[in-house]
Design an enzyme around this catalytic site. Structure first.
Site, mmCIF file in Angstrom:
data_model
loop_
_atom_site.group_PDB
_atom_site.id
_atom_site.type_symbol
_atom_site.label_atom_id
_atom_site.label_comp_id
_atom_site.label_asym_id
_atom_site.label_seq_id
_atom_site.Cartn_x
_atom_site.Cartn_y
_atom_site.Cartn_z
ATOM 1 N N LYS A 144 0.844 -1.197 0.000
ATOM 2 C CA LYS A 144 0.000 0.000 0.000
ATOM 3 C C LYS A 144 0.877 1.244 0.000
ATOM 4 O O LYS A 144 2.008 1.204 0.483
ATOM 5 C CB LYS A 144 -0.864 0.023 1.278
ATOM 6 N N ARG A 204 -10.207 -11.678 2.070
ATOM 7 C CA ARG A 204 -11.048 -12.764 1.552
ATOM 8 C C ARG A 204 -10.314 -14.099 1.619
ATOM 9 O O ARG A 204 -10.927 -15.152 1.758
ATOM 10 C CB ARG A 204 -11.499 -12.415 0.119
HETATM 11 N N1 BES Z 1 -8.038 -3.810 4.451
HETATM 12 C C1 BES Z 1 -8.239 -3.393 3.126
HETATM 13 C C2 BES Z 1 -9.554 -2.640 2.914
HETATM 14 C C3 BES Z 1 -9.707 -1.330 3.640
HETATM 15 C C4 BES Z 1 -9.480 -0.144 2.988
HETATM 16 C C5 BES Z 1 -10.128 -1.293 4.935
HETATM 17 C C6 BES Z 1 -9.642 1.057 3.637
HETATM 18 C C7 BES Z 1 -10.309 -0.090 5.601
HETATM 19 C C8 BES Z 1 -10.068 1.084 4.943
HETATM 20 C C9 BES Z 1 -8.249 -4.604 2.199
HETATM 21 O O1 BES Z 1 -7.442 -5.654 2.606
HETATM 22 C C10 BES Z 1 -7.736 -4.143 0.875
HETATM 23 O O2 BES Z 1 -6.613 -3.782 0.815
HETATM 24 N N2 BES Z 1 -8.588 -4.183 -0.121
HETATM 25 C C11 BES Z 1 -8.212 -3.775 -1.435
HETATM 26 C C12 BES Z 1 -8.754 -4.800 -2.402
HETATM 27 C C13 BES Z 1 -8.247 -4.632 -3.797
HETATM 28 C C14 BES Z 1 -6.761 -4.970 -3.842
HETATM 29 C C15 BES Z 1 -9.019 -5.551 -4.690
HETATM 30 C C16 BES Z 1 -8.813 -2.404 -1.694
HETATM 31 O O3 BES Z 1 -9.930 -2.153 -1.238
HETATM 32 O O4 BES Z 1 -8.147 -1.598 -2.312
HETATM 33 MN MN MN Z 2 -5.451 -5.450 1.936
#
Ligand code: BES
Ligand code: MN
Ligand code: ZN
Length: 488
Positions: free
Chosen positions: A264, A338
């Site tokens: 990230k 997931r």
């Molecule tokens: N933990 C994150 C989602 C999240 C984002 C939670 C902001 C709380 C605040 C999750 O694991 C994630 O990174 N999701 C990705 C999925 C994508 C790679 C398909 C996302 O939402 O960008």
């Molecule tokens: Mn994630």
């Protein structure tokens, strides 16, 4: 652990008011009719209450809000809070009024003149929930707030009713503490330890360690944790207060989500300490159920992992095999929630024989784009269960909004090499994540997926929480259990 403000219930004692220190709160209906307590405060303050209720400001005031008089003449109190509230408030109004008092009071003692007002326990619930502050990681943790005293007509009845509300508040507070803790304090080991401590409340708690997860074939979940020095764990909490098959609650417990090799960006990454929010809510609900001795069978399962980039981390392109046996091509290591949930959910169905299953996860950023911080995403294969949940959430004032599922969304998960990919592309990211999960839900298992990424933690205050961790979902799920899964 954060302790709740102490609340005690007493008979109304108007003669004590002049000498009462701290803040004194009085309720007045919109039309300003004064109760004996309000009349007494009005007399002591030389008519200040009457002037307030005749003012334009009072007329414009919303129910549950208040006007405060500072250092009123004729009283020892530092302030008198005049709260606009009908004698028979709705649940949400009573809680809001309590929250307004807590916000104004900070740590100061409050004496609340409830007199004949109903829903005293909800008022007290609002007061303790809004009074929450996470101060444990300060070098000088601030002192406990001074006690609140509620003066009402039937103090014993109110105290009994508050026992249930207090169990709810303890659960919400437990969740908020877990969500607030950083990952260096609350890693997978410490998280499991805090859950094991729930045994004292009569919960059965079992921990599955990494070797057991490997033996069970949980390649999806283990892949997420393999780049971290912290061991991956599943913790199972069973509350056996009823008859028959349990309701299963499954939580995503990523103690920190760096994204893994699909790293990230740095800005805001610190917020990913809350990526165990689903597990936090499951733990909070289990605590509430145990504290109020719910007449229901509920099992909570949480998958605890840390998602790190390292030389042992899983790579984009890796293909893992889930406990179910389906293979998954990991396109993006940041879609890790997931991968954790699919194995925990499969385990729950194979080993706990639930009659229904609800999973909670801070799963997608996309749900924040769709619903903001007002509503969690609700996705379900069962209209009856989904509607029961939506009603429970509405009754508790926790925002929840249903999103659809469908085959066309599921098709976005097709993989060239494996049974599925772990991401479905940008369109409908919350829905494709739920479609992924649904592949691990057995044919006639009633199931709800709650995407709580937007509601688990907020940058502004909410009705019953200061900014930060909200504990969203503990009250709705406790209500669902009470209304649908509990024997009379
Ligand atoms: N933990 C994150 C989602 C999240 C984002 C939670 C902001 C709380 C605040 C999750 O694991 C994630 O990174 N999701 C990705 C999925 C994508 C790679 C398909 C996302 O939402 O960008
Ligand atoms: Mn994630
Ligand atoms: Zn995540």
């Amino acid at each position: 652990m954060t302790e709740l403000r102490n609340v005690s219930f007493q008979a109304v004692e108007l003669d004590a008011l002049a000498e009462t220190e701290g803040r004194v709160a009085v309720f007045l209906p919109a039309e300003g009719t004064m109760s004996p307590g309000a009349r007494r405060v009005n007399r002591l303050s030389k008519g200040a209450v009457a002037r307030v209720v005749e003012s334009d400001a009072w007329e414009k005031l919303a129910v549950g809000q208040m006007i405060s008089l500072g250092y009123p003449a004729g009283m020892k109190a530092s302030a008198v809070d005049l709260v606009k509230l009908p004698r028979r408030p709705q649940v949400s109004e009573a809680r809001k009024a309590g929250a307004a008092l807590a916000k104004a009071a900070g740590k100061t003692a409050v004496t609340v003149l409830c007199e004949n007002t109903t829903r005293v326990e909800d008022l007290a619930l609002g007061l303790v929930l809004r009074g929450y502050a996470f101060t444990q990681r300060k070098s000088d943790p601030s002192e406990m707030p001074a006690p609140a005293t509620v003066m009402c007509k039937a103090p014993d009845e109110a105290a009994t009713a508050f026992e249930v509300a207090r169990a709810v508040a303890e659960g919400v507070t437990f969740t908020r503490d877990l969500v607030s803790e950083p990952a260096n304090v609350l890693g997978t080991v410490e998280f499991a330890d805090r859950l094991l401590a729930l045994k004292d409340l009569g919960l059965e708690v079992e921990v599955l360690e990494e070797d057991k997860l490997a033996e069970l074939g949980m390649g999806a979940m283990l892949g997420v944790g393999q780049g971290s020095a912290m061991p991956s764990k599943i913790v199972i909490m069973r509350w056996k207060g009823g008859e028959g098959d349990p309701l299963a609650l499954v939580g995503k417990g990523v103690v920190f989500d760096t994204g893994g090799i699909s790293l990230k960006p740095a800005g805001g990454m610190e917020d990913m300490t809350m990526d165990m929010g689903g597990a936090g809510v499951v733990a909070g609900v289990m605590k509430t159920l145990a504290m109020r001795k719910a007449k229901a069978n509920v099992v909570g399962l949480v998958g605890l992992v840390e998602n790190m980039p390292s030389s042992t981390a899983q790579r984009p392109g890796d293909i893992v095999t889930s406990m179910k046996g389906d293979t998954i091509e990991v396109i993006n290591t940041d879609a890790e929630g997931r991968l954790v949930l699919c194995d925990v959910m499969w385990y729950a169905q194979e080993h706990e024989k639930p009659k229904a299953m609800i999973d909670l996860a801070t799963l997608t950023g996309a749900v924040i784009i769709a619903l903001g911080h007002e509503n969690a995403g609700v996705l379900s294969n069962n209209d009856a269960l989904a509607n029961q949940f939506l009603r429970a959430a509405d009754a508790e004032g926790e925002g929840a909004w249903r999103l659809p599922l469908g085959k066309a969304y599921d098709d976005q998960l097709k993989s060239l090499k494996a049974d599925m990919k772990n991401v479905g592309g940008r369109p409908a990211g919350t829905i494709t994540a739920a479609q992924f999960l649904q592949r691990f839900v057995k044919e006639d298992m009633p199931w709800i997926h709650l995407d709580i990424a937007g509601v688990a933690q907020t940058t502004g205050e909410t009705a019953l929480a200061p900014k930060g961790a909200t504990g969203w979902g503990v009250m709705a799920l406790d209500r669902l259990v009470r209304d649908q899964f509990e024997a009379e």
